[in-house]
Design a protein around this motif. Structure first.
Motif, mmCIF file in Angstrom:
data_model
loop_
_atom_site.group_PDB
_atom_site.id
_atom_site.type_symbol
_atom_site.label_atom_id
_atom_site.label_comp_id
_atom_site.label_asym_id
_atom_site.label_seq_id
_atom_site.Cartn_x
_atom_site.Cartn_y
_atom_site.Cartn_z
ATOM 1 N N SER A 1 23.999 11.415 4.786
ATOM 2 C CA SER A 1 25.334 11.658 5.321
ATOM 3 C C SER A 1 25.441 13.125 5.707
ATOM 4 O O SER A 1 24.808 13.983 5.082
ATOM 5 C CB SER A 1 26.410 11.325 4.287
ATOM 6 N N ASP A 2 26.242 13.400 6.715
ATOM 7 C CA ASP A 2 26.514 14.777 7.105
ATOM 8 C C ASP A 2 27.596 15.411 6.228
ATOM 9 O O ASP A 2 27.895 16.590 6.352
ATOM 10 C CB ASP A 2 26.962 14.834 8.568
ATOM 11 N N PHE A 3 28.190 14.606 5.359
ATOM 12 C CA PHE A 3 29.285 15.054 4.506
ATOM 13 C C PHE A 3 28.910 14.816 3.043
ATOM 14 O O PHE A 3 28.023 14.014 2.748
ATOM 15 C CB PHE A 3 30.558 14.277 4.840
ATOM 16 N N PRO A 4 29.602 15.473 2.106
ATOM 17 C CA PRO A 4 29.350 15.182 0.686
ATOM 18 C C PRO A 4 29.551 13.690 0.421
ATOM 19 O O PRO A 4 30.455 13.071 0.991
ATOM 20 C CB PRO A 4 30.402 16.018 -0.040
ATOM 21 N N TRP A 5 28.720 13.125 -0.417
ATOM 22 C CA TRP A 5 28.775 11.683 -0.664
ATOM 23 C C TRP A 5 28.474 11.356 -2.113
ATOM 24 O O TRP A 5 28.010 12.200 -2.876
ATOM 25 C CB TRP A 5 27.836 10.932 0.273
ATOM 26 N N LEU A 6 28.742 10.112 -2.487
ATOM 27 C CA LEU A 6 28.556 9.612 -3.837
ATOM 28 C C LEU A 6 27.837 8.269 -3.795
ATOM 29 O O LEU A 6 27.822 7.597 -2.770
ATOM 30 C CB LEU A 6 29.903 9.448 -4.536
ATOM 31 N N SER B 1 25.652 3.232 -1.031
ATOM 32 C CA SER B 1 25.331 4.606 -0.646
ATOM 33 C C SER B 1 25.446 4.739 0.868
ATOM 34 O O SER B 1 25.452 3.734 1.581
ATOM 35 C CB SER B 1 23.916 4.979 -1.103
ATOM 36 N N PRO B 2 25.532 5.968 1.373
ATOM 37 C CA PRO B 2 25.576 6.139 2.822
ATOM 38 C C PRO B 2 24.191 5.901 3.429
ATOM 39 O O PRO B 2 23.182 5.906 2.721
ATOM 40 C CB PRO B 2 26.007 7.594 3.001
ATOM 41 N N GLY B 3 24.171 5.680 4.695
ATOM 42 C CA GLY B 3 22.906 5.447 5.386
ATOM 43 C C GLY B 3 22.926 4.118 6.100
ATOM 44 O O GLY B 3 23.948 3.425 6.131
ATOM 45 N N PHE B 4 21.805 3.765 6.667
ATOM 46 C CA PHE B 4 21.708 2.570 7.500
ATOM 47 C C PHE B 4 21.027 1.434 6.754
ATOM 48 O O PHE B 4 19.907 1.600 6.263
ATOM 49 C CB PHE B 4 20.948 2.883 8.780
ATOM 50 N N PRO B 5 21.671 0.267 6.675
ATOM 51 C CA PRO B 5 21.072 -0.876 5.983
ATOM 52 C C PRO B 5 19.716 -1.282 6.559
ATOM 53 O O PRO B 5 18.866 -1.779 5.837
ATOM 54 C CB PRO B 5 22.094 -1.995 6.174
ATOM 55 N N ALA B 6 19.502 -1.036 7.830
ATOM 56 C CA ALA B 6 18.235 -1.415 8.458
ATOM 57 C C ALA B 6 17.053 -0.656 7.862
ATOM 58 O O ALA B 6 15.909 -1.099 7.986
ATOM 59 C CB ALA B 6 18.299 -1.175 9.963
ATOM 60 N N HIS B 7 17.314 0.454 7.179
ATOM 61 C CA HIS B 7 16.230 1.238 6.587
ATOM 62 C C HIS B 7 15.765 0.669 5.247
ATOM 63 O O HIS B 7 14.752 1.108 4.709
ATOM 64 C CB HIS B 7 16.652 2.695 6.409
ATOM 65 N N VAL B 8 16.512 -0.281 4.684
ATOM 66 C CA VAL B 8 16.124 -0.903 3.417
ATOM 67 C C VAL B 8 15.100 -1.987 3.713
ATOM 68 O O VAL B 8 15.356 -2.903 4.487
ATOM 69 C CB VAL B 8 17.352 -1.515 2.703
ATOM 70 N N ARG B 9 13.934 -1.851 3.088
ATOM 71 C CA ARG B 9 12.911 -2.876 3.315
ATOM 72 C C ARG B 9 12.006 -2.979 2.099
ATOM 73 O O ARG B 9 11.742 -1.989 1.413
ATOM 74 C CB ARG B 9 12.112 -2.584 4.565
ATOM 75 N N LEU B 10 11.537 -4.178 1.868
ATOM 76 C CA LEU B 10 10.589 -4.447 0.797
ATOM 77 C C LEU B 10 9.214 -4.019 1.275
ATOM 78 O O LEU B 10 8.741 -4.475 2.313
ATOM 79 C CB LEU B 10 10.602 -5.942 0.467
ATOM 80 N N ARG B 11 8.595 -3.114 0.532
ATOM 81 C CA ARG B 11 7.268 -2.621 0.910
ATOM 82 C C ARG B 11 6.230 -3.148 -0.068
ATOM 83 O O ARG B 11 6.551 -3.517 -1.186
ATOM 84 C CB ARG B 11 7.249 -1.092 0.913
#
Length: 145
Positions: free
Chosen positions: A68-73, A91-101
């Motif tokens: 995030s560009d701002f303070p986050w929790l 959490s902030p961010g993009f769901p598409a980045h979550v992946r099972l490796r």
């Protein structure tokens, strides 16, 4: 630093509790301790140790990968749904980045979701109702019907 712990002892509410954590390494241990303390009165039949391990992995992932560009929790919530226990980590961010490796044996990282996949009855990643990403897991038969 302040942390917020919510407790919902009302049996009518499916949400049993929640906590809001700063995105710092110490929050992982805090999440483990508080979840153990706050879930204990509900006496679930599922493995609390497994839940704590998965929460630890998901909170770590949220802290490491949250953007995030701002303070986050980081927000952790847990719910009773029928006989199941569902735990969500927001959490902030993009769901598409979550992946099972599937990391190689020599890789130092990348096993968090693999662990969740092996311990939970199910798990899900998607868009959080709070904005950003939510990763959740479910433990079936946590309470008798």
């Amino acid at each position: 630093m302040t942390y917020m712990i919510d407790r919902y002892p009302c049996e009518d509410s499916p949400r049993l509790g929640a906590m809001t954590l700063h995105p710092v390494a110490d929050s992982v241990a805090r999440a483990r301790r508080w979840f153990r303390k706050l879930i204990a009165p509900y006496d679930p039949a599922c493995s609390i140790d497994d839940c704590v391990l998965m929460i630890s992995e998901l909170v770590t992932n949220a802290i490491v990968h949250g953007r995030s560009d701002f303070p986050w929790l980081v927000r952790v919530e847990w719910f009773r749904e029928g006989s199941s226990l569902r735990v969500e980590v927001h959490s902030p961010g993009f769901p598409a980045h979550v992946r099972l490796r599937r990391p190689d044996a020599e890789d130092a990282h990348g096993r968090g979701l693999l662990l969740v996949d092996s311990l939970a009855d199910s798990w899900h990643a998607g868009t959080s109702s709070l904005g950003g990403t939510v990763v959740s897991f479910e433990m079936a038969d946590a309470w008798p019907h």
